[in-house]
Design a protein around this motif. Structure first.
Motif, mmCIF file in Angstrom:
data_model
loop_
_atom_site.group_PDB
_atom_site.id
_atom_site.type_symbol
_atom_site.label_atom_id
_atom_site.label_comp_id
_atom_site.label_asym_id
_atom_site.label_seq_id
_atom_site.Cartn_x
_atom_site.Cartn_y
_atom_site.Cartn_z
ATOM 1 N N SER A 94 1.984 7.584 -6.197
ATOM 2 C CA SER A 94 1.077 8.691 -6.469
ATOM 3 C C SER A 94 1.700 10.020 -6.049
ATOM 4 O O SER A 94 1.541 11.031 -6.726
ATOM 5 C CB SER A 94 -0.235 8.450 -5.731
ATOM 6 O OG SER A 94 -1.042 9.590 -5.812
ATOM 7 N N GLN A 95 2.414 9.999 -4.917
ATOM 8 C CA GLN A 95 2.954 11.263 -4.411
ATOM 9 C C GLN A 95 4.217 11.694 -5.137
ATOM 10 O O GLN A 95 4.505 12.876 -5.254
ATOM 11 C CB GLN A 95 3.219 11.119 -2.910
ATOM 12 C CG GLN A 95 1.921 10.949 -2.130
ATOM 13 C CD GLN A 95 2.148 10.844 -0.643
ATOM 14 O OE1 GLN A 95 3.221 10.446 -0.211
ATOM 15 N NE2 GLN A 95 1.145 11.195 0.129
ATOM 16 N N GLN A 135 0.840 -1.207 0.000
ATOM 17 C CA GLN A 135 0.000 0.000 0.000
ATOM 18 C C GLN A 135 0.867 1.245 0.000
ATOM 19 O O GLN A 135 0.625 2.211 -0.719
ATOM 20 C CB GLN A 135 -0.896 0.001 1.240
ATOM 21 C CG GLN A 135 -1.854 -1.175 1.295
ATOM 22 C CD GLN A 135 -2.732 -1.131 2.525
ATOM 23 O OE1 GLN A 135 -2.770 -0.135 3.232
ATOM 24 N NE2 GLN A 135 -3.450 -2.209 2.776
ATOM 25 N N GLN A 136 1.936 1.190 0.833
ATOM 26 C CA GLN A 136 2.825 2.347 0.898
ATOM 27 C C GLN A 136 3.471 2.632 -0.454
ATOM 28 O O GLN A 136 3.629 3.785 -0.845
ATOM 29 C CB GLN A 136 3.900 2.105 1.957
ATOM 30 C CG GLN A 136 3.378 2.308 3.373
ATOM 31 C CD GLN A 136 4.318 1.761 4.424
ATOM 32 O OE1 GLN A 136 5.196 0.957 4.132
ATOM 33 N NE2 GLN A 136 4.125 2.195 5.651
ATOM 34 N N SER A 145 -4.518 5.026 -4.599
ATOM 35 C CA SER A 145 -3.818 5.777 -3.566
ATOM 36 C C SER A 145 -4.773 6.692 -2.807
ATOM 37 O O SER A 145 -4.724 6.771 -1.576
ATOM 38 C CB SER A 145 -2.684 6.583 -4.198
ATOM 39 O OG SER A 145 -2.227 7.539 -3.297
ATOM 40 N N ILE A 181 2.247 2.117 -3.386
ATOM 41 C CA ILE A 181 1.281 2.757 -4.293
ATOM 42 C C ILE A 181 1.093 4.221 -3.925
ATOM 43 O O ILE A 181 1.063 5.105 -4.786
ATOM 44 C CB ILE A 181 -0.060 1.988 -4.259
ATOM 45 C CG1 ILE A 181 0.150 0.604 -4.877
ATOM 46 C CG2 ILE A 181 -1.137 2.750 -5.023
ATOM 47 C CD1 ILE A 181 -1.070 -0.277 -4.797
ATOM 48 N N ILE A 182 1.036 4.480 -2.620
ATOM 49 C CA ILE A 182 0.923 5.886 -2.191
ATOM 50 C C ILE A 182 2.162 6.666 -2.611
ATOM 51 O O ILE A 182 2.079 7.784 -3.115
ATOM 52 C CB ILE A 182 0.714 5.958 -0.665
ATOM 53 C CG1 ILE A 182 -0.601 5.285 -0.281
ATOM 54 C CG2 ILE A 182 0.725 7.402 -0.195
ATOM 55 C CD1 ILE A 182 -0.799 5.125 1.198
ATOM 56 N N GLN A 183 3.333 6.037 -2.418
ATOM 57 C CA GLN A 183 4.580 6.684 -2.824
ATOM 58 C C GLN A 183 4.549 7.012 -4.320
ATOM 59 O O GLN A 183 4.953 8.089 -4.734
ATOM 60 C CB GLN A 183 5.762 5.752 -2.547
ATOM 61 C CG GLN A 183 6.159 5.679 -1.099
ATOM 62 C CD GLN A 183 7.294 6.630 -0.768
ATOM 63 O OE1 GLN A 183 8.245 6.738 -1.534
ATOM 64 N NE2 GLN A 183 7.171 7.356 0.312
ATOM 65 N N HIS A 188 -3.328 6.286 -9.030
ATOM 66 C CA HIS A 188 -3.678 7.483 -8.270
ATOM 67 C C HIS A 188 -4.981 7.266 -7.512
ATOM 68 O O HIS A 188 -5.103 7.662 -6.349
ATOM 69 C CB HIS A 188 -3.844 8.683 -9.209
ATOM 70 C CG HIS A 188 -2.533 9.261 -9.654
ATOM 71 N ND1 HIS A 188 -1.567 9.655 -8.772
ATOM 72 C CD2 HIS A 188 -2.051 9.533 -10.897
ATOM 73 C CE1 HIS A 188 -0.521 10.127 -9.453
ATOM 74 N NE2 HIS A 188 -0.789 10.065 -10.743
#
Lengths: 238, 507
Positions: A182-183, A175-176, A223, A178-180, A220
């Motif tokens: 997106s960011q 999960q992290q 995320s 995917i967030i990374q 995105h």
């Protein structure tokens, strides 16, 4: 796996991650502190110079205090950082992650004499390199270490505000990632974004073939779902 | 490049943290790094010393050639981080190939670039030149990376100097007293400066290169999302494995593993049988104790520290101070006197403070034990009123009267409280405010004779039954307790006892 960060396990069984600070950045922090002390010394010397022997006596008292108390006072009372460390975003902590104690700070700063030998902190530098987490002799004796104060990276959030549920349960680090993505997407080249998104694309939507941009958008959206972003936040951002 | 083979944790690191990662790399691969460097540079160093007779020029030449030798480290590190650390032989034999590219530029106008360590990777690993190289460098230098690389160079120069001077200083410090060595003239002796320079350069160069290389790696990790790619690939792999019935095989593996562990239980080695008896062992021990191992005489000579700078008060300088006005001297004297007074006051104050701080300890040293314990008698124990004034004089009679009035709970309570009170005042027991019923039983057991303990135990049980169990003890039990009461406790307490002020408050 080689890494810079170190894990400290708390009594509750939680791992705290700290990043010990290395030779070069601590040299710079020391130089800043040294310059500050030098400026104070010069000003005092000029002022006390008018008082002759008395002035010299008082000056030597001040030099003593500057040399021995300056680091201790700052480390104990100002969140573990002298001004130099603060500027370089460093902090002294105990080995177990708690704030540095008075006794530890005194020990680690008294032992500067040993680390200084034979000249210019060579002993300190050698022990820092040899010890796994960049600790000089003073740190070892006082059970302290110098770590980076902020290791949180703050990125802007993406422009997409749609959400999409996770297609399957993901582990935390996935999960992290995917967030990374997106960011950090803004910092990546477009081709690279497509390349990365296409690794996951067949898994996320096995039935349809997505275009490159759709694959990126999908990430995105996932995320956004993970960080709990609502569509109303777009106005706040713009 | 394949992120799967990386032997380091790829993640975006902030400026100096990336640099530190370089130092960690050197810690890991120092053997290969130093060996390859020495194999290539040491013969050259000796040759230069021989040719130029160690007059400082060898050091200069080596310094100038540093960018060339640094490629050795980069060659090793760039492969090592992807899990294929070359041997020093490979590094040396390949040196001719990677040492040649863009050598002229490296040794001329790029020699003094402060970001040399970072730029080296672009040239050597990406093989870029001209405009593309410049553009690439611009991208890599962004986000403070360029300035971090420059600071690495600046601090690095100083660290090399510190190493050189430290070696000299260490020698000077460790020399015996009577050997007089002038450090500065020693530095000018042939071969010395060159050798020092070579040692310092050798020691620090891997850290310099690794620092620059880790900045480069970090920049690329950020720009290309290496960590993200690695994670995504693993995610895909995991999902496929889950689908492919991998669960079964892991379970099988576990079973096999535990089975193999079972069979390989450690065998206990039988100890060698000793043929000593007590007597023979004793004689042996005696013989050893008397022998040379325990009676070695050795004369040791310790060096004595002779201070060569005896303090001499310079009498001549007394009046040399240029004319300070009289009032200033007076002022100075006054300040000195006041500081002295303040210091003495501080000393006295500190002593008084210490005495005050440890007053209890001091008192306990001087007074007999009984008197210290004369402190407060609690008025209540587990919220029960037990001060003398709250109790009637003839407790057993009152208890029986209450019981007769159908106030069994109050009756038991009164009996219990009365007993506690008598235990305190008559038997001098030190119940404390926070004690529980069990604590009281324990204390009674410790300090009174059997009959009292037995009585108190019975009473406590009865009281606990009433108080917490909300059940009544049989009348016979209470009546028995009431009747034995006078034999254990005096009817009325002698009033001359030094009792707490609590009585007055409750009266």
């Amino acid at each position: 796996m080689l890494d810079t960060s170190e894990k400290i396990e708390t009594p509750e069984g939680v791992d705290l991650e700290v990043v010990p600070a290395g030779v070069i950045v601590r040299c710079l922090a020391y130089l800043i502190d040294f310059s500050i002390r030098a400026v104070i010394f010069i000003v005092l010397a000029i002022l006390l110079g008018w008082l002759g022997d008395l002035g010299a006596g008082v000056l030597s008292i001040f030099v003593f205090l500057l040399e021995w108390l300056y680091p201790v006072v700052f480390e104990v009372f100002i969140n573990g950082s002298t001004p130099g460390k603060k500027l370089m975003k460093l902090r002294v902590i105990q080995e177990d992650g708690t704030p540095v104690k008075l006794s530890s700070s005194v020990i680690r700063n008294l032992l500067r004499v040993v680390d200084f030998l034979p000249l210019g902190y060579l002993t300190g530098m050698i022990t820092m390199v040899l010890s796994g987490n960049f600790r000089r002799l003073g740190d070892m004796a006082a059970e302290t270490m110098v770590v980076y104060d902020d290791s949180v990276n703050i990125y802007s959030i993406s422009e997409h505000c749609q959400r999409r549920p996770l297609p399957m349960p993901f582990k935390l680090f996935e999960q992290q990632a995917i967030i990374q993505f997106s960011q950090r997407a803004e910092g990546l080249s477009e081709a690279r974004q497509f390349e990365l998104a296409n690794i996951l694309s067949p898994m996320l939507s096995p039935t349809t073939t997505e275009t490159n941009q759709q694959a990126v958008d999908a990430l995105h959206e996932i995320s956004n779902e993970l960080i709990g972003r609502t569509s109303g936040e777009q106005e706040v951002k713009s | 490049m394949n992120p799967d083979s990386m032997v380091f944790v790829a993640k975006p690191r902030k400026g100096y943290e990336a640099l530190d990662f370089g130092f960690i790399m050197v810690r890991h691969w120092w053997k290969t790094l130093y060996t390859s460097w020495l194999v290539i540079t040491f013969p050259l160093f000796l040759l230069l010393l021989w040719v130029f007779d160690g007059n400082g020029i060898p050091g200069l030449i080596l310094w100038w050639l540093k960018p060339l030798f640094e490629r050795i480290h980069l060659f090793i590190l760039s492969r090592a981080v992807f899990g294929e650390c070359p041997s020093w032989r490979e590094a040396v034999s390949e040196f001719r190939r990677y040492g040649r590219t863009q050598l002229i530029q490296s040794l001329t106008w790029r020699r003094l670039s402060p970001t040399r360590s970072l730029d080296l990777a672009v040239m050597q690993l990406e093989g870029l030149k001209g405009v593309t190289r410049t553009q690439r460098l611009n991208v890599l230098h962004r986000d403070k990376t360029g300035s971090v690389a420059s600071w690495l160079t600046i601090i690095g120069i100083h660290i090399e100097a510190i190493i050189e001077f430290s070696i000299v200083a260490a020698i000077v410090i460790l020399l015996p007293q009577h050997m007089d060595l002038d450090a500065f003239s020693a530095l000018e002796a042939p071969y010395v400066a060159d050798s020092l320079f070579y040692v310092a350069m050798t020691l620090f160069s891997p850290f310099y290169v690794a620092g620059g290389f880790s900045l480069y790696l970090n920049r690329r990790t950020i720009l290309e999302g290496w960590d993200i790619e690695l994670c995504f690939r693993r995610l895909v792999g995991r999902v496929e494995r889950v689908k492919g019935g991998a669960v079964l095989s892991t379970a099988l593996m576990t079973v096999l593993l535990s089975a193999s562990l079972l069979f390989s239980s450690p065998t206990v080695m039988a100890e060698e049988g000793s043929n000593y008896t007590t007597v023979s062992a004793k004689t042996d021990i005696q013989a050893i104790l008397e022998g040379g191992d325990f009676h070695q005489r050795k004369t040791e000579r310790l060096p004595k520290f002779i201070a060569d700078w005896e303090y001499e008060p310079d009498t001549e300088d007394k009046n040399a101070d240029i004319d300070i006005p009289e009032w200033l001297k007076e002022l100075a004297k006054f300040i000195a006197a006041s500081i002295e007074t303040i210091l003495w006051l501080a000393v006295i104050g500190a002593i008084l403070l210490l005495i005050y701080r440890y007053r209890n300890a001091l008192v306990s040293l001087t007074l007999p034990k009984r008197q210290q314990k004369n402190h407060s008698v609690p008025d209540t124990l587990f919220d029960l009123e037990i001060s003398k004034a709250s109790l009637p004089d003839d407790i057993p009679a009152e208890v029986l009267a209450l019981w007769a009035k159908n106030k069994q709970r109050e009756a038991t309570s009164l009996l219990y409280r009365g007993t506690l009170s008598r235990l305190i005042h008559q038997y001098q027991l030190n119940f404390k405010q926070g004690d529980t019923e069990r604590d009281c039983v324990y204390l009674v057991d410790k300090h009174t004779e059997k009959s009292v303990t037995h009585y108190f135990l019975q009473l406590t049980a009865a009281w606990e039954l009433v108080a917490y169990g909300h059940k009544l003890p049989p009348y016979e039990e209470i009546s028995l307790l009431c009747h034995t009461w006078p034999s254990l406790f005096s009817e009325i307490l002698p009033s001359d006892k030094p009792v707490s002020e609590g009585d007055d408050v409750n009266a």
